[in-house]
Design an enzyme around this catalytic site. Structure first.
Site, PDB file in Angstrom:
ATOM      1  N   CYS A  72       0.854  -1.187   0.000  1.00 42.73           N
ATOM      2  CA  CYS A  72       0.000   0.000   0.000  1.00 42.73           C
ATOM      3  C   CYS A  72       0.891   1.239   0.000  1.00 42.73           C
ATOM      4  CB  CYS A  72      -0.925   0.004   1.203  1.00 42.73           C
ATOM      5  SG  CYS A  72      -1.951   1.494   1.306  1.00 42.73           S
ATOM      6  N   ASN A 160       1.311  -5.204  -6.396  1.00 39.99           N
ATOM      7  CA  ASN A 160      -0.101  -5.577  -6.426  1.00 39.99           C
ATOM      8  C   ASN A 160      -0.660  -5.206  -7.794  1.00 39.99           C
ATOM      9  OD1 ASN A 160       0.035  -2.815  -6.058  1.00 39.99           O
ATOM     10  ND2 ASN A 160      -1.472  -2.707  -4.450  1.00 39.99           N
ATOM     11  N   HIS A 162      -2.810  -3.812 -11.017  1.00 44.79           N
ATOM     12  CA  HIS A 162      -3.565  -2.609 -11.376  1.00 44.79           C
ATOM     13  C   HIS A 162      -4.001  -2.677 -12.833  1.00 44.79           C
ATOM     14  CE1 HIS A 162      -2.776  -0.215  -7.731  1.00 44.79           C
ATOM     15  NE2 HIS A 162      -1.681  -0.945  -7.679  1.00 44.79           N
ATOM     16  N   GLU A 211     -10.372   0.455  -5.357  1.00 39.65           N
ATOM     17  CA  GLU A 211      -9.337  -0.392  -4.793  1.00 39.65           C
ATOM     18  C   GLU A 211      -9.865  -1.796  -4.501  1.00 39.65           C
ATOM     19  OE1 GLU A 211      -6.270   0.779  -2.123  1.00 39.65           O
ATOM     20  OE2 GLU A 211      -7.014   2.843  -2.048  1.00 39.65           O
ATOM     21  N   CYS A 220      -4.844   6.355  -3.917  1.00 37.79           N
ATOM     22  CA  CYS A 220      -4.170   5.057  -3.950  1.00 37.79           C
ATOM     23  C   CYS A 220      -2.755   5.290  -4.450  1.00 37.79           C
ATOM     24  CB  CYS A 220      -4.916   4.081  -4.860  1.00 37.79           C
ATOM     25  SG  CYS A 220      -4.110   2.465  -5.011  1.00 37.79           S
ATOM     26  N   GLY A 223      -1.655   2.805  -7.073  1.00 40.02           N
ATOM     27  CA  GLY A 223      -2.427   3.107  -8.270  1.00 40.02           C
ATOM     28  C   GLY A 223      -1.891   4.314  -9.008  1.00 40.02           C
TER      29      GLY A 223
END
Length: 277
Positions: A72, A160, A162, A211, A220, A223
């Site tokens: 994150c 992560n 996207h 999210e 984010c 992101g």
């Protein structure tokens, strides 16, 4: 249960630290309780700060729906401020162990909460994202069928997954409707975060985000980084870009297409005691 509430441009988190964090036996259930905005503290996610033999701290991130996130970006700006201000780390360069690897951070301005983060390299192949299809292939400007329409999208992982979709008018996107379907698209075995992006000019974009595991949020960090990478890959933006989110701006850099750097504000909101339901 003592907690601290933080926000990174409106993307908010409940922090548990020390023995409190180490005593958590079911982080998924606890995250759903703490993050509930009517019966809990209210947050997009729970962050457990745990001992690490690889970094200054291990950051475990649990989304508001109880699922665990690999990384994150907004929380990674909040953690170094938390450690530095409480004397847990006496350096302004703080390392974080995450499921996406070791993240290096630097407190640029402690007074206003400005933090710079080395987010590491972008992962660009379908195998790394992960995404269905030929593993060594990139997913840039590919066509995706969903929500009764065809999108032109680019997929990137920042530890992560996207899915970045450029659009002419991001404010007209029905994010509450399209976000859940795209998050769970069959192309993404671990689901995906979804960013809709409007290019303002070569140095600035406007981004809205759905999210994975949290829904619509005001910001984010990963992101924003994925958006900047997608902008370079598609020739829409420069390697240094301001990403304008609902909660504020992030400065993202991808020099020489190597590590991605994120700079932005983080803020401690309050501390308190929570009685588990």
């Amino acid at each position: 249960m003592h907690f601290t509430k933080y926000t990174g441009l409106g993307n908010d988190f409940v922090f548990l630290d020390g023995k409190t964090a180490q005593a958590v036996t079911n982080p998924s259930v606890l995250a759903q309780q703490l993050c509930d905005r009517r019966f809990g503290v209210g947050a997009d996610g729970l962050v457990l700060l745990l001992p690490s033999d690889k970094a200054d701290v291990r950051m475990q991130i649990i989304n508001s729906d109880g699922s665990e996130a690999e990384m994150c970006g907004n929380a990674s700006r909040c953690v170094p401020l938390h450690l530095y201000r409480r004397g847990r780390c006496h350096r302004k360069e703080v390392t974080l162990e995450t499921l996406a690897g070791i993240i290096r951070t630097e407190i640029v301005d402690e007074f206003c909460g400005l933090v710079r983060v080395d987010m590491g390299p972008a992962r660009l192949t379908r195998a790394e994202i992960p995404m269905e299809g030929r593993g060594d292939e990139q997913a840039v400007n590919f066509l995706l069928e969903a929500c009764g329409r065809t999108f032109t999208a680019t997929a990137v992982s920042m530890g992560n997954p996207h899915l970045v979709i450029f659009t002419d008018d991001v404010e007209k996107v029905p994010l509450q409707e399209w976000g859940p379907e795209l998050e769970k698209h069959s192309l993404f075995p671990r689901k995906t975060n979804v960013e809709f992006v409007q290019v303002l000019n070569e140095y600035a974009v406007r981004m809205r985000v759905w999210e994975r595991g949290a829904g619509i949020t005001r910001a984010c960090g990963t992101g924003a980084c994925a958006t900047a990478v997608a902008g370079v890959l598609t020739g829409k933006t420069s390697p240094k870009v301001t990403v304008k989110l609902d909660g504020g701006d992030l400065q993202i850099e991808w020099p020489k297409r190597q590590h991605v750097w994120m700079t932005g504000l983080a803020q401690e909101l309050f501390t308190g005691e929570f009685t588990a339901l």
